[in-house]
Enzyme design. Structure first.
Site, short mmCIF file in Angstrom:
data_model
loop_
_atom_site.label_atom_id
_atom_site.label_comp_id
_atom_site.label_asym_id
_atom_site.label_seq_id
_atom_site.Cartn_x
_atom_site.Cartn_y
_atom_site.Cartn_z
N VAL A 135 5.33 1.61 6.78
CA VAL A 135 6.43 0.66 6.07
C VAL A 135 6.26 -0.81 6.59
O VAL A 135 6.26 -0.89 7.57
CB VAL A 135 7.86 1.57 6.22
CG1 VAL A 135 8.91 0.61 5.53
CG2 VAL A 135 7.86 2.68 5.78
N CYS A 136 6.43 -1.74 5.58
CA CYS A 136 6.39 -2.97 6.13
C CYS A 136 5.39 -3.51 7.04
O CYS A 136 4.27 -3.16 7.03
CB CYS A 136 7.89 -3.45 6.75
SG CYS A 136 8.26 -5.04 6.70
N THR A 137 5.65 -3.95 8.54
CA THR A 137 4.82 -4.43 9.33
C THR A 137 4.28 -3.38 10.20
O THR A 137 3.42 -3.44 11.05
CB THR A 137 5.55 -5.39 10.21
OG1 THR A 137 6.86 -4.83 10.70
CG2 THR A 137 5.98 -6.73 9.74
N THR B 121 1.72 -5.56 2.96
CA THR B 121 2.63 -5.70 4.14
C THR B 121 3.83 -6.52 3.46
O THR B 121 3.88 -7.21 2.57
CB THR B 121 2.20 -5.99 5.56
OG1 THR B 121 3.34 -5.98 6.36
CG2 THR B 121 2.00 -7.61 5.47
#
Length: 348
Positions: free
Chosen positions: A107-109, A127
């Protein structure tokens, strides 16, 4: 794991983004109410409690280095990850967990952890858009797609910023249990059925900072409030009491575009929202301010390289067949709530 149980191992660490955990966790938990059997296990390096981005102390279930195999391994994001190298022990834990899991997701970073573990080498990935270029530098062999909501490459999934983790989790649930159960989860959580992974993170009306020039802010507000109105160059210039040439110069100087292109992007954004809501292409053209279907088709060809009909087929929600067409919601300021705008190529 118990027979029939789908084990989800979640790697957490100090500074992890709380929403990166709570969003997907709620999706999996809600799916269990409708017949799924997800079992979530939080692990950290050393099995130590971690502190989240909002300061809460988070206990874990065990040491990542001693964890058993999982069906899905999920690593969360955190603000420190793009700004400094990933701790070697965190990267090693991610690599070990990935080797013992059927599929891997971030998830994300959290993608930076996968990259440090060499799990994105030669893969497509995404990202948070703010950190896409940094990820591409950290992992030059990956093909980073900065405007995708989530990307699937083989058994590896990466997602965009924070709430995109909910889209990713819904996609995983749909893969495991089909669209009907995923749709039940989305409705129960009062979130949209997941946006297709190939859709962009961006809205034309949200890209970049707001104009500093009051005249340009007035123009943007007028176009966003009613995209179907007369927004020819002459009409816009008259509305803000400047010459057409001067207005064009201001758009080029501050926004690096023209008034006409900006109007088209806003209308294009609204047309995509209408197509997503189930309207046909002719209706979408009329309701978004395009003078004809043909002008809408040309806009889609320029921006996406496909026709409105092909876009609708490609990104149709699995829920569309059971929905009646509806007009996108109106924003607080009177403007239509926009969906997405494909604005960036992949980064290598």
């Amino acid at each position: 794991m118990t027979a029939g149980t789908h084990g989800v191992g979640i790697l957490v660490f100090d500074g992890m983004k709380m929403l990166d955990l709570s969003g997907p966790a709620e999706v999996f938990s809600e799916a269990n109410r409708f017949g799924a059997h997800y079992r979530l296990t939080l692990v950290s390096v050393g099995g130590k409690p971690v502190h989240t981005s909002i300061g809460l102390r988070m206990p874990v279930d065990g040491d990542a280095r001693a964890a058993s195999a999982f069906d899905t391994f999920l690593v969360l994001g955190g603000d420190p990850l793009p700004g400094s190298p990933v701790a070697p022990e965190l990267a090693a834990a991610a690599r070990r967990l990935a080797q013992r899991s059927a599929r891997v997701a971030s998830v994300c970073t959290g993608a930076f952890v996968l990259a440090a573990a060499r799990l994105l080498d030669g893969r497509r990935a995404t990202t948070h858009w703010e950190h896409a270029a940094t990820l591409a530098r950290r992992c030059p062999s990956a093909r980073v797609e900065p405007d995708a909501i989530f990307v699937k490459d083989g058994n590896t999934y990466t997602s965009a910023g924070v709430t995109a983790g909910i889209d990713l989790a819904l996609a995983l649930v749909e893969h495991d249990h089909g669209p009907d159960l995923a749709r039940q989860v989305a409705r129960s959580l009062v979130v949209p059925m997941q946006r297709a992974g190939g859709q962009s993170q961006f809205s034309a009306s949200l890209q970049g900072p707001a104009p500093k020039t009051p005249v340009l802010r007035l123009v943007q507000e007028a176009v966003q409030a009613d995209p179907t109105a007369d927004h020819s160059l002459e009409a816009l210039a008259a509305r803000v009491r400047v010459s057409p040439r001067h207005l064009t110069r201001m758009f080029r100087a501050e926004l690096d575009t023209t008034p006409g292109r900006y109007v088209e992007l806003i209308r294009f954004d609204l047309a995509k929202a209408l197509l997503d809501a189930g309207h046909n292409a002719t209706e979408a053209a009329a309701k978004s301010g395009f003078p004809s279907y043909e002008s809408l088709r040309r806009a889609f060809a320029r921006h996406l390289g496909l026709s409105p009909t092909r876009y609708q087929q490609r990104f149709a929600s699995t829920d569309r067949a059971s929905r009646r067409p509806r007009t996108p919601a109106r924003g607080a300021g009177g403007g239509d709530v926009m969906t997405v705008f494909e604005g960036f190529p992949a980064i290598r």
